[in-house]
Design a protein around this motif. Structure first.
Motif, PDB file in Angstrom:
ATOM      1  N   LYS A  98       0.834  -1.217   0.000  1.00  0.00           N
ATOM      2  CA  LYS A  98       0.000   0.000   0.000  1.00  0.00           C
ATOM      3  C   LYS A  98       0.860   1.254   0.000  1.00  0.00           C
ATOM      4  O   LYS A  98       0.674   2.157  -0.823  1.00  0.00           O
ATOM      5  CB  LYS A  98      -0.892   0.018   1.260  1.00  0.00           C
ATOM      6  CG  LYS A  98      -1.631  -1.268   1.513  1.00  0.00           C
ATOM      7  CD  LYS A  98      -2.436  -1.202   2.783  1.00  0.00           C
ATOM      8  CE  LYS A  98      -1.622  -1.063   4.039  1.00  0.00           C
ATOM      9  NZ  LYS A  98      -0.966  -2.308   4.467  1.00  0.00           N
ATOM     10  N   THR A  99       1.820   1.284   0.925  1.00  0.00           N
ATOM     11  CA  THR A  99       2.684   2.463   1.010  1.00  0.00           C
ATOM     12  C   THR A  99       3.434   2.665  -0.288  1.00  0.00           C
ATOM     13  O   THR A  99       3.558   3.787  -0.788  1.00  0.00           O
ATOM     14  CB  THR A  99       3.675   2.301   2.174  1.00  0.00           C
ATOM     15  OG1 THR A  99       2.937   2.164   3.380  1.00  0.00           O
ATOM     16  CG2 THR A  99       4.601   3.479   2.272  1.00  0.00           C
ATOM     17  N   THR A 100       3.917   1.545  -0.837  1.00  0.00           N
ATOM     18  CA  THR A 100       4.677   1.644  -2.080  1.00  0.00           C
ATOM     19  C   THR A 100       3.843   2.299  -3.176  1.00  0.00           C
ATOM     20  O   THR A 100       4.324   3.170  -3.896  1.00  0.00           O
ATOM     21  CB  THR A 100       5.119   0.239  -2.509  1.00  0.00           C
ATOM     22  OG1 THR A 100       5.779  -0.377  -1.411  1.00  0.00           O
ATOM     23  CG2 THR A 100       6.048   0.301  -3.690  1.00  0.00           C
TER      24      THR A 100
ATOM     25  N   MET B  49      -2.699  10.051   2.263  1.00  0.00           N
ATOM     26  CA  MET B  49      -2.479   9.852   3.699  1.00  0.00           C
ATOM     27  C   MET B  49      -2.039   8.417   3.931  1.00  0.00           C
ATOM     28  O   MET B  49      -2.728   7.480   3.563  1.00  0.00           O
ATOM     29  CB  MET B  49      -3.769  10.111   4.471  1.00  0.00           C
ATOM     30  CG  MET B  49      -4.355  11.485   4.215  1.00  0.00           C
ATOM     31  SD  MET B  49      -5.649  11.838   5.390  1.00  0.00           S
ATOM     32  CE  MET B  49      -6.273  13.365   4.709  1.00  0.00           C
ATOM     33  N   ASP B  50      -0.870   8.269   4.574  1.00  0.00           N
ATOM     34  CA  ASP B  50      -0.356   6.919   4.847  1.00  0.00           C
ATOM     35  C   ASP B  50      -0.527   6.622   6.332  1.00  0.00           C
ATOM     36  O   ASP B  50       0.238   7.105   7.153  1.00  0.00           O
ATOM     37  CB  ASP B  50       1.120   6.826   4.446  1.00  0.00           C
ATOM     38  CG  ASP B  50       1.617   5.402   4.524  1.00  0.00           C
ATOM     39  OD1 ASP B  50       0.817   4.501   4.831  1.00  0.00           O
ATOM     40  OD2 ASP B  50       2.818   5.194   4.279  1.00  0.00           O
ATOM     41  N   GLU B  51      -1.528   5.879   6.656  1.00  0.00           N
ATOM     42  CA  GLU B  51      -1.835   5.526   8.047  1.00  0.00           C
ATOM     43  C   GLU B  51      -1.692   6.725   8.967  1.00  0.00           C
ATOM     44  O   GLU B  51      -0.958   6.685   9.948  1.00  0.00           O
ATOM     45  CB  GLU B  51      -0.920   4.391   8.520  1.00  0.00           C
ATOM     46  CG  GLU B  51      -0.972   3.227   7.579  1.00  0.00           C
ATOM     47  CD  GLU B  51      -0.463   1.935   8.195  1.00  0.00           C
ATOM     48  OE1 GLU B  51      -0.441   1.862   9.430  1.00  0.00           O
ATOM     49  OE2 GLU B  51      -0.119   1.021   7.446  1.00  0.00           O
ATOM     50  N   PRO B  52      -2.395   7.804   8.657  1.00  0.00           N
ATOM     51  CA  PRO B  52      -2.174   9.033   9.411  1.00  0.00           C
ATOM     52  C   PRO B  52      -2.605   8.905  10.865  1.00  0.00           C
ATOM     53  O   PRO B  52      -2.166   9.684  11.701  1.00  0.00           O
ATOM     54  CB  PRO B  52      -3.041  10.053   8.681  1.00  0.00           C
ATOM     55  CG  PRO B  52      -4.113   9.244   8.055  1.00  0.00           C
ATOM     56  CD  PRO B  52      -3.482   7.948   7.683  1.00  0.00           C
TER      57      PRO B  52
HETATM   58 MG   LIG Z   1       2.958   1.224   4.906  1.00  0.00          MG
END
Ligand SMILES: [Mg+2]
Ligand SMILES: Nc1ncnc2c1ncn2[C@@H]1O[C@H](COP(=O)(O)OP(=O)(O)OP(=O)(O)O)[C@@H](O)[C@H]1O
Lengths: 355, 260, 392
Positions: free
Chosen positions: A43-45, A158-161
């Motif tokens: 996901k982050t990638t 937003m990455d796991e904000p």
């Molecule tokens: Mg991640």
């Protein structure tokens, strides 16, 4: 809804490791899409490639119809919010929020006005001159949020904000962010591995597994109509029961369980008769009664355990060799272990999933 | 209880051993006598006067300041740039380069001095300020590198990514985010470089001519040849400078800590 | 991909200046010091023409005419008696009889009245290839003489390595002394530093801060100031002797300076922080409840210490000891100022060869010995401080 962002057959390798595999995804303008999946699913990638911090190994990312692979991050006009907030520790809250506006060379007066408005939006006007280190986690996250929104970016990532916040604050912030999205109408791509967060906030949820999207749909769709076993198990709790398709009639199929019982169930994908499949039955859709009722599906079971959990009653059942779980509303009566009960559910409350 | 007493006695004696020599030398800076012994007959500032008027000492102080400043500038620029370069872990040989950067701290000064003298003679740089500054920079640069690498390691890379996403070009990210955050490390590296240059004797012995005698070098030969309370006065200056420098470093460190 | 390579490029551009600087002014000096140690171009400089001709010689056959002429030309051109003496000494040690042969040859060449036609006419020995072989070998600009001499070895006439006679064996004494002093200082530092670090780690608040400040203050103070302070304290009329005499513990001043005692005291003071800090940093990572835990398992305090605390802190003691030892073997200033002639360590001898007698070969050779010892110890230290068992 017009399509705004398009991931066109994106593949990403880190060395020999394939992190995102031939992925296609479209996101509409003003839409709130969550990328949901277990840790390490890429996901982050994907988000980092959208922001321009990483380059896809192959494939194109289109924004408003044009490929942006070669556009450097600082020209992409996307606000990013990180789990760790990533506030500038050497600048005050006000300077942090003013930063993107300074980068865009706005006038002093306009910057001041927009910073004030952005901080007002997250109820932090009183903290303009504080350093980030003098704020609580929730306040820091709100600063990060207003910093990502103040320059009216085309997309907010937003990455796991909310990952670092405690449960209560997290739920409050979920509502706040959803509210901001409604008011501003900005496109948001939101990464999380918390399924309830994804269901609460999003217009659509994309469920990730091992670099691929297993299913994309509205929260209701991914919860009620899981397309794959992974989705059924990953989102919420479910009973998975093995069986074989006996007949298919339109949107329904009749499945014979190993115990010999027949279940009529809604179908998500396409199945053929004779095919071995799983049935996904959500525990809270199961009703228990001591008499056989009107329901189309009814299994004879025996209660093995029953646990009071405050907001619901969790009953463990045994049907032949198949364990089942039912969640009953708190008004329900108690079922002592050993009681013989019927577990009933409608055809629409269970799903046939091809393995 | 006796154990506790023994511990207390041991700790006190060791502290005495560590600190007393430094304290004992201080009052002698203010003696009026020409010999460096207690008791002090009467107080005077004559040795400070000597320090600032006698030609040898005055020149030495002047040289120390010039060479220290040059070393600080050169070491800080080179060390900071290199530390920034070492941040990119894509380079597979980073480890050995880092070791090379730190090695001048380890190699005995005399060994380096011999080599340096041979080499600088080849360049015609012996007996020149440039030669001394170069030699001092070699031994001062590891302190800058250690200090700046430490500061850079403390920067959350996502802060820089965030700046990029907010519209800052790589150059702007460096100017507005990376550099300010690394600044305490750069400054304390610079201070340490200056202190190293100020205290360096051995390399100076090998590469400096009579015109580049530094304060430390002058102290060395004055202890060796004609010891006088001017030494104590110079030591007094050094200790005061040390305390100031120590305070500066502590200040930078706490600046660094506060930002986290 | 282009983003990655441009990042790498930028890193290289940033690294390059320091890298070049250190290669030029750190690696190269060390290298040229080493090459000083093994180079001996003295003979080559004296006999350039012979060198040219001798490269074609097969090292077996009798000397040709051009060889003889070249050598005669070279010898006639020599105007540096000192260099000639050095060369003859070197040749004679390779082939005895060269001294007489050379003096005979030189006087014959100086006789301008009836110049000799060739060398063989001066002395029959010039016909023998052995003498020419000695010259050919001496023409090589590389020598192990200095390196061997640095550890008191030399080559005899037959070319075998053997010990130098006792009157020329000074270096080994100094090497042994250097290591011995370094070992004593290391031991003194460990004996003081280990308990000190333990006490500091067991304290909290201002007491711990005070103990650490007492270590850091000397560490930050100029080495010269500290040495000067000890110079003043240790003098015959210094504070320590004064104090002891006032207390009537001694009646005549103790000799504390310009001897081993003074060197050890001053060096221990200078290097103690390098022992305390590594031990302390290991000790504070040891969980506080280990000793009570050991006690609760039935270990008396001293056994708990031996079995729990000591093994855990040994790594700190080892890296502290290495650090102190490495610094001590390269020390120059303190022994030079506080020590007597019998306390000079290898650095002083190197400095003497380099600046006092301009014998770069010997300075380089001893430097190589010191450098190698230091780097070996440092690599052990580096390994010790990188792999940290039980952590990370
Ligand atoms: Mg991640
Ligand atoms: N810079 C990198 N180099 C090599 N591998 C990487 C790199 N970044 C991520 N990976 C690998 O790629 C995979 C996907 O990582 P990613 O960060 O996208 O997962 P994620 O879905 O965001 O997980 P999480 O929920 O834990 O944040 C992981 O196996 C990770 O180890």
């Amino acid at each position: 809804m017009a399509e705004f962002i398009r991931f066109d057959r994106i593949t990403k390798f880190y060395g020999p490791l394939c992190v995102v595999e031939n992925l296609a995804l479209g996101i509409g303008k003003g839409e709130f899409v969550s990328l949901l999946g277990p840790s390490g699913s890429g996901k982050t990638t994907l988000l980092m490639m959208l922001a321009g911090f990483e380059q896809p190994t192959s494939g194109n990312i289109l924004l408003d119809g044009t490929a942006i692979n070669d556009v450097p991050t600082h020209k992409r006009d996307m606000g990013v919010v990180f789990q760790s907030y990533a506030l500038f520790p050497h600048m005050s809250v006000g300077e942090n929020v003013a930063f993107p506006l300074q980068m865009r060379r706005l006038g002093k007066a306009e910057i001041a006005e927009r910073v004030a408005r952005a901080l007002d939006m997250v109820q932090l006007s009183a903290f303009v001159d504080r350093r980030p280190s003098q704020l609580s986690g929730g306040q820091q996250q709100r600063v990060a949020l207003s910093r990502a929104l103040v320059f009216e970016p085309r997309v907010v990532l937003m990455d796991e904000p909310l990952g670092a916040l405690d449960k209560q604050l997290r739920e409050q912030m979920q509502l706040d962010i959803r509210d901001l999205h409604r008011r501003l109408g900005v496109t948001i791509v939101f990464v999380t591995h918390d399924q309830s967060e994804a269901l609460t906030m999003s217009d659509r949820v994309a469920v990730f597994n091992k670099g691929k999207i297993e299913q994309i749909g509205t929260p209701r769709q991914v919860y009620d109509e899981p397309a794959t076993r992974f989705v059924a198990e990953f989102i919420g709790e479910t009973n998975l029961v093995e069986g074989v398709v006996e007949a298919v009639q339109g949107q329904e199929a009749t499945v014979r369980l190993r115990s010999g019982a027949h279940i009529v169930s809604a179908v998500s994908g396409s199945v053929a008769s004779g095919q071995p499949v799983f049935l996904s039955i959500r525990p809270e859709r199961v009703d228990l009664s001591e008499t056989r009722g009107e329901a189309r599906n009814c299994l004879e079971t025996e209660v093995t355990d029953s646990v009071y959990q405050g907001d619901h009653l969790r009953v463990q059942l045994q049907n032949a060799a198949q364990p089942l779980i039912a969640k009953l509303g708190r008004r329900s009566r108690e079922f002592p272990p050993g009681t013989k009960v019927y577990a009933a559910f409608s055809a629409g409350d269970c799903r046939v999933i091809a393995p | 209880m006796p154990m506790k007493l023994a511990k207390f006695a041991f700790a006190s004696l060791t502290i005495l051993f560590l600190v007393a020599p430094l304290i004992a030398i201080l009052p002698l800076a203010f003696t009026s006598s020409v010999i460096l012994t207690y008791p002090i007959p009467s107080w005077s500032l004559r040795w400070f006067e000597e320090l600032f008027t006698a030609d040898a000492w005055r020149r030495a102080i002047f040289n120390s300041l010039i060479i220290g400043t040059g070393t600080t500038l050169l070491a800080t620029v080179l060390g900071t740039a290199a530390s920034l370069g070492l941040r990119n872990r894509l380079l597979f040989f980073c480890g050995s380069i880092r070791t090379l950067f730190l090695l001048p701290m380890v190699v005995p000064a005399v060994v380096l001095g011999v080599g340096m003298q041979v080499l600088l003679a080849g360049f015609g740089l012996t007996n020149s300020y440039a030669g001394v500054i170069i030699a001092h920079t070699v031994v001062a640069v590891p302190f800058v590198v250690v200090s700046v690498i430490g500061a850079l390691a403390g920067i959350d890379e996502r802060v820089e990514l965030a700046a990029q996403s907010l519209g800052a070009s790589p150059a702007t990210v460096f100017r507005r985010v990376t550099l300010p955050l690394a600044m305490p490390g750069v400054l304390s590296g610079a201070v340490l470089a200056f202190a190293t240059s100020l205290d360096e004797v051995v390399l100076t012995l090998f590469v400096a001519g009579p015109n580049q005698r530094t304060l430390a070098r002058q102290m060395f030969s004055s202890i060796r040849e004609n010891i006088s309370p001017a030494i104590a006065a110079a030591a007094f200056l050094f200790i005061v400078a040390t305390i100031l420098i120590g305070l500066a470093v502590v200040l930078f460190r706490s600046m660094l800590a506060k930002r986290r | 991909m282009s983003a990655v390579s441009s990042r790498t490029g930028r890193s290289l551009v940033l690294l390059a200046p320091l890298l070049l600087f250190l290669i030029g002014f750190f690696v190269w000096p060390l290298f040229s010091m080493m090459s000083q140690a093994v180079s001996d171009p003295a003979v080559l400089r004296l006999l350039p023409r012979s060198a040219e001709v001798l490269t074609d010689w097969d090292r077996k056959s009798p000397p040709t005419m051009p060889m003889q002429t070249a050598l005669m030309e070279d010898l006639k051109a020599v105007d540096d008696d000192q260099a000639l003496g050095d060369m003859v000494r070197r040749l004679n040690s390779a082939r005895s009889g060269f001294r007489t042969l050379m003096s005979k040859t030189m006087s014959a060449l100086e006789d301008t009245a009836n110049p000799p036609a060739d060398l063989v006419s001066i002395d029959k020995r010039w016909e023998k290839p052995e003498f020419w072989l000695a010259i050919a070998d001496a023409l090589s600009p590389l020598t192990d003489r200095n390196l061997l001499a640095a550890v008191d070895l030399g080559r005899n006439a037959a070319g075998d390595i053997e010990h130098l006679p006792a009157d020329r064996s000074v270096n080994r004494v100094i090497l042994v002394r250097t290591f011995w002093i370094a070992a004593l200082v290391t031991f003194a530092c460990a004996a003081i530093g280990f308990p000190y670090a333990m006490i500091a780690a067991s304290l909290t608040g201002w007491k711990r801060d005070l103990m650490l400040a007492a270590v850091l203050l000397p560490l930050w103070t100029s080495l010269l100031v500290r040495t000067a302070a000890w110079f003043i304290l240790l003098q015959e009329k210094g504070l320590i002797n004064d104090l002891l005499q006032t207390l009537a513990l001694i009646d005549a001043p103790l000799p504390l300076i310009f001897n081993r005692t003074g060197v050890i005291i001053a060096m221990t003071h200078v290097l103690l922080p390098f022992m305390v800090l590594p031990i302390y940093s290991v000790l504070i990572t040891i969980p506080k409840n280990l000793m009570p835990a050991a006690a609760s398992l039935g270990a008396p305090p001293w056994r708990a210490f031996l079995r729990v605390l000591l093994p855990l802190s040994l790594r700190g003691v080892a890296s502290g000891s290495l650090l102190v030892f490495i610094s001590a073997i390269g020390y120059y200033i303190t022994p030079a100022l506080i020590g007597g002639p019998g306390d000079q360590m290898i650095s002083s001898i190197i400095a003497f060869y380099a600046t006092g007698s301009a014998n770069w070969g010997m300075a380089g050779a001893l430097g190589v010995v010191l450098l190698i010892a230091t780097l070996l110890l440092y690599s052990v230290y580096a390994r010790l401080s990188t792999d940290e068992p039980g952590r990370r």
